[in-house]
Motif scaffolding. Structure first.
Motif, PDB file in Angstrom:
ATOM      1  N   SER A 123       0.668  -7.805 -18.709  1.00  0.00           N
ATOM      2  CA  SER A 123       0.935  -9.059 -19.421  1.00  0.00           C
ATOM      3  C   SER A 123      -0.256 -10.014 -19.407  1.00  0.00           C
ATOM      4  CB  SER A 123       2.170  -9.736 -18.830  1.00  0.00           C
ATOM      5  OG  SER A 123       1.989  -9.946 -17.448  1.00  0.00           O
ATOM      6  N   GLU A 124      -1.385  -9.568 -18.864  1.00  0.00           N
ATOM      7  CA  GLU A 124      -2.549 -10.458 -18.796  1.00  0.00           C
ATOM      8  C   GLU A 124      -3.553 -10.161 -19.911  1.00  0.00           C
ATOM      9  OE1 GLU A 124      -2.634 -13.097 -16.920  1.00  0.00           O
ATOM     10  OE2 GLU A 124      -0.638 -12.473 -16.269  1.00  0.00           O
ATOM     11  N   LEU A 125      -4.188 -11.191 -20.421  1.00  0.00           N
ATOM     12  CA  LEU A 125      -5.233 -10.999 -21.442  1.00  0.00           C
ATOM     13  C   LEU A 125      -6.362 -10.170 -20.841  1.00  0.00           C
ATOM     14  CD1 LEU A 125      -5.666 -14.540 -23.091  1.00  0.00           C
ATOM     15  CD2 LEU A 125      -4.612 -12.522 -24.114  1.00  0.00           C
ATOM     16  N   PRO A 126      -6.943  -9.239 -21.596  1.00  0.00           N
ATOM     17  CA  PRO A 126      -8.024  -8.393 -21.077  1.00  0.00           C
ATOM     18  C   PRO A 126      -9.279  -9.194 -20.695  1.00  0.00           C
ATOM     19  CG  PRO A 126      -7.135  -7.513 -23.119  1.00  0.00           C
ATOM     20  CD  PRO A 126      -6.546  -8.870 -22.949  1.00  0.00           C
ATOM     21  N   VAL A 127      -9.450 -10.352 -21.301  1.00  0.00           N
ATOM     22  CA  VAL A 127     -10.563 -11.241 -20.947  1.00  0.00           C
ATOM     23  C   VAL A 127      -9.954 -12.493 -20.306  1.00  0.00           C
ATOM     24  CG1 VAL A 127     -12.309 -12.785 -21.937  1.00  0.00           C
ATOM     25  CG2 VAL A 127     -12.168 -10.405 -22.700  1.00  0.00           C
ATOM     26  N   ARG A 128     -10.488 -12.867 -19.154  1.00  0.00           N
ATOM     27  CA  ARG A 128      -9.942 -14.035 -18.452  1.00  0.00           C
ATOM     28  C   ARG A 128     -10.469 -15.319 -19.103  1.00  0.00           C
ATOM     29  NH1 ARG A 128     -12.482 -13.078 -13.333  1.00  0.00           N
ATOM     30  NH2 ARG A 128     -13.368 -11.275 -14.334  1.00  0.00           N
ATOM     31  N   VAL A 129      -9.574 -16.077 -19.704  1.00  0.00           N
ATOM     32  CA  VAL A 129      -9.987 -17.272 -20.441  1.00  0.00           C
ATOM     33  C   VAL A 129      -9.649 -18.532 -19.641  1.00  0.00           C
ATOM     34  CG1 VAL A 129      -9.790 -18.578 -22.585  1.00  0.00           C
ATOM     35  CG2 VAL A 129      -9.530 -16.082 -22.619  1.00  0.00           C
ATOM     36  N   THR A 130     -10.670 -19.312 -19.327  1.00  0.00           N
ATOM     37  CA  THR A 130     -10.448 -20.603 -18.680  1.00  0.00           C
ATOM     38  C   THR A 130     -10.616 -21.693 -19.727  1.00  0.00           C
ATOM     39  OG1 THR A 130     -11.176 -19.833 -16.524  1.00  0.00           O
ATOM     40  CG2 THR A 130     -11.313 -22.203 -16.908  1.00  0.00           C
ATOM     41  N   ILE A 131      -9.602 -22.558 -19.819  1.00  0.00           N
ATOM     42  CA  ILE A 131      -9.651 -23.650 -20.788  1.00  0.00           C
ATOM     43  C   ILE A 131     -10.220 -24.895 -20.098  1.00  0.00           C
ATOM     44  CG2 ILE A 131      -8.252 -25.168 -22.271  1.00  0.00           C
ATOM     45  CD1 ILE A 131      -8.385 -22.224 -23.246  1.00  0.00           C
ATOM     46  N   GLY A 132     -11.421 -25.258 -20.481  1.00  0.00           N
ATOM     47  CA  GLY A 132     -12.010 -26.513 -20.022  1.00  0.00           C
ATOM     48  C   GLY A 132     -11.521 -27.585 -20.976  1.00  0.00           C
ATOM     49  N   GLN A 133     -10.674 -28.465 -20.491  1.00  0.00           N
ATOM     50  CA  GLN A 133      -9.998 -29.390 -21.406  1.00  0.00           C
ATOM     51  C   GLN A 133     -10.398 -30.836 -21.138  1.00  0.00           C
ATOM     52  OE1 GLN A 133      -7.627 -28.843 -24.070  1.00  0.00           O
ATOM     53  NE2 GLN A 133      -8.083 -31.014 -24.338  1.00  0.00           N
ATOM     54  N   GLY A 134     -10.973 -31.484 -22.130  1.00  0.00           N
ATOM     55  CA  GLY A 134     -11.226 -32.918 -22.043  1.00  0.00           C
ATOM     56  C   GLY A 134      -9.887 -33.612 -21.922  1.00  0.00           C
ATOM     57  N   LEU A 135      -9.709 -34.405 -20.866  1.00  0.00           N
ATOM     58  CA  LEU A 135      -8.385 -34.989 -20.578  1.00  0.00           C
ATOM     59  C   LEU A 135      -7.838 -35.779 -21.767  1.00  0.00           C
ATOM     60  CD1 LEU A 135      -8.755 -36.138 -16.880  1.00  0.00           C
ATOM     61  CD2 LEU A 135      -6.959 -34.639 -17.800  1.00  0.00           C
ATOM     62  N   PRO A 136      -6.686 -35.379 -22.280  1.00  0.00           N
ATOM     63  CA  PRO A 136      -6.102 -36.102 -23.412  1.00  0.00           C
ATOM     64  C   PRO A 136      -5.185 -37.221 -22.930  1.00  0.00           C
ATOM     65  CG  PRO A 136      -4.873 -34.095 -23.006  1.00  0.00           C
ATOM     66  CD  PRO A 136      -5.889 -34.200 -21.907  1.00  0.00           C
ATOM     67  N   LYS A 137      -4.706 -38.003 -23.864  1.00  0.00           N
ATOM     68  CA  LYS A 137      -3.822 -39.124 -23.532  1.00  0.00           C
ATOM     69  C   LYS A 137      -2.391 -38.637 -23.331  1.00  0.00           C
ATOM     70  CE  LYS A 137      -4.832 -41.616 -27.203  1.00  0.00           C
ATOM     71  NZ  LYS A 137      -4.698 -42.651 -28.222  1.00  0.00           N
ATOM     72  N   GLY A 138      -1.598 -39.448 -22.648  1.00  0.00           N
ATOM     73  CA  GLY A 138      -0.159 -39.230 -22.523  1.00  0.00           C
ATOM     74  C   GLY A 138       0.208 -37.878 -21.959  1.00  0.00           C
ATOM     75  N   GLU A 139       1.192 -37.276 -22.601  1.00  0.00           N
ATOM     76  CA  GLU A 139       1.709 -36.026 -22.043  1.00  0.00           C
ATOM     77  C   GLU A 139       1.123 -34.781 -22.689  1.00  0.00           C
ATOM     78  OE1 GLU A 139       5.917 -36.778 -22.246  1.00  0.00           O
ATOM     79  OE2 GLU A 139       5.620 -38.376 -20.773  1.00  0.00           O
ATOM     80  N   LYS A 140       0.063 -34.971 -23.453  1.00  0.00           N
ATOM     81  CA  LYS A 140      -0.509 -33.813 -24.161  1.00  0.00           C
ATOM     82  C   LYS A 140      -0.981 -32.724 -23.211  1.00  0.00           C
ATOM     83  CE  LYS A 140      -2.165 -35.966 -28.360  1.00  0.00           C
ATOM     84  NZ  LYS A 140      -3.356 -36.503 -29.006  1.00  0.00           N
ATOM     85  N   PRO A 167      -9.663 -29.258 -16.197  1.00  0.00           N
ATOM     86  CA  PRO A 167      -9.699 -30.552 -16.877  1.00  0.00           C
ATOM     87  C   PRO A 167     -10.999 -31.300 -16.565  1.00  0.00           C
ATOM     88  CG  PRO A 167      -7.834 -30.376 -15.329  1.00  0.00           C
ATOM     89  CD  PRO A 167      -8.769 -29.257 -15.032  1.00  0.00           C
ATOM     90  N   PHE A 168     -11.509 -32.025 -17.536  1.00  0.00           N
ATOM     91  CA  PHE A 168     -12.701 -32.833 -17.283  1.00  0.00           C
ATOM     92  C   PHE A 168     -12.622 -34.144 -18.065  1.00  0.00           C
ATOM     93  CE2 PHE A 168     -13.817 -30.091 -20.888  1.00  0.00           C
ATOM     94  CZ  PHE A 168     -14.310 -31.014 -21.806  1.00  0.00           C
TER      95      PHE A 168
END
Ligand code: SAH
Length: 247
Positions: A72-89, A107-108
């Motif tokens: 059930s895992e993606l064959p490539v390990r993907v890390t999402i570097g996410q610019g912190l969004p507002k509210g509950e996004k 998160p950054f």
């Protein structure tokens, strides 16, 4: 079958001890009985079918019936570097990103980040975010429990690029380099860090900083996506690119 994540040290070759909120879920919500079977995952890829053996106060003990090989895992390990969004996004990004197979979230805050987290708020948020990811991972039958790294600055996130096979920054002004090009250069077992800007996007200086760290800008197509959509596009594209074989 109901699935629960446990800390790796609690799952041995023969048995598992479940503690915390999951005990309440097993005993009171699912109304499970001794002898019932559940799935237990250690969050690092090991999954076992186990039989409930005893309920003792705040612990549930179960015996391993068999370890299960799951895909059930993606064959490539993907890390999402996410610019912190507002509210509950961010919660939405974590939940849906987990369903779509993200390996980790990073998160950054960057120049155009609006939310500011002090240490106390950050600890509280991380706790809530980890709970959301755990529930989403259980629900979507993940074998890996995505890690949420503590928030850092964009500069620090860019400095982490070397730890990944490839690192890209999603940039709507990039005209030529596509995600497809990047995915073509990756093979099973590789890791990818994708940096996504907050609502206001990245500044030209930030893109220049990323490029000087060897991070290449990529386009995610001709439309401007909201920050919470960009990561989902990437994860769905990785699945489509690499997961063509279905049993
Ligand atoms: N402020 C910008 C868009 C920001 S969208 C504007 O309004 O023009 C938020 C983030 O999503 C961006 O920083 C980028 O990382 C990502 N993104 C959105 N659409 C994209 C696209 N078409 N290609 C690449 N990245 C995109």
């Amino acid at each position: 079958m109901q699935r629960y994540f446990v800390e790796p040290h609690r799952l041995s070759e023969q048995s598992v001890t479940i503690v915390g909120d999951d005990v309440h879920h097993i005993v009171n919500v699912m109304r499970s009985s001794i002898g019932d079977e559940i799935l237990v995952a250690d969050g690092q890829g090991r999954v076992a079918r186990v039989r409930l053996a005893s309920f003792e106060g705040k612990q549930v003990h179960a015996e391993v019936v068999e370890f299960i090989r799951e895909n059930s895992e993606l064959p490539v390990r993907v890390t999402i570097g996410q610019g912190l969004p507002k509210g509950e996004k961010m919660e939405w990004i974590l939940q849906k990103g987990t369903e779509l197979g993200a390996f980790a979230f990073f998160p950054f805050s960057s120049e155009r980040t609006i939310v500011r987290l002090d240490a106390k708020k950050e600890a509280k948020k991380l706790e809530r975010w980890r709970k959301i990811v755990k529930e989403a991972a259980e629900q979507s039958h993940r074998a890996v429990l995505p890690e949420i790294l503590p928030p850092v600055s964009f500069k620090q996130a860019a400095a982490a690029a070397d730890s990944y096979t490839q690192c890209v920054v999603a940039y709507e002004k990039e005209g030529s380099r596509t995600l497809h090009d990047v995915l073509e250069s990756l093979t099973e077992g590789d890791s990818l860090l994708v940096l996504v800007g907050p609502e206001g996007g990245f500044s030209a200086e930030e893109i220049a900083l990323a490029e000087s760290a060897g991070i290449r800008p990529v386009t995610l197509g001709p439309r401007i996506l909201r920050t919470e959509t960009a990561s989902q596009y990437v994860l769905a594209a990785v699945s489509y690119h690499f997961e063509r074989i279905h049993s």
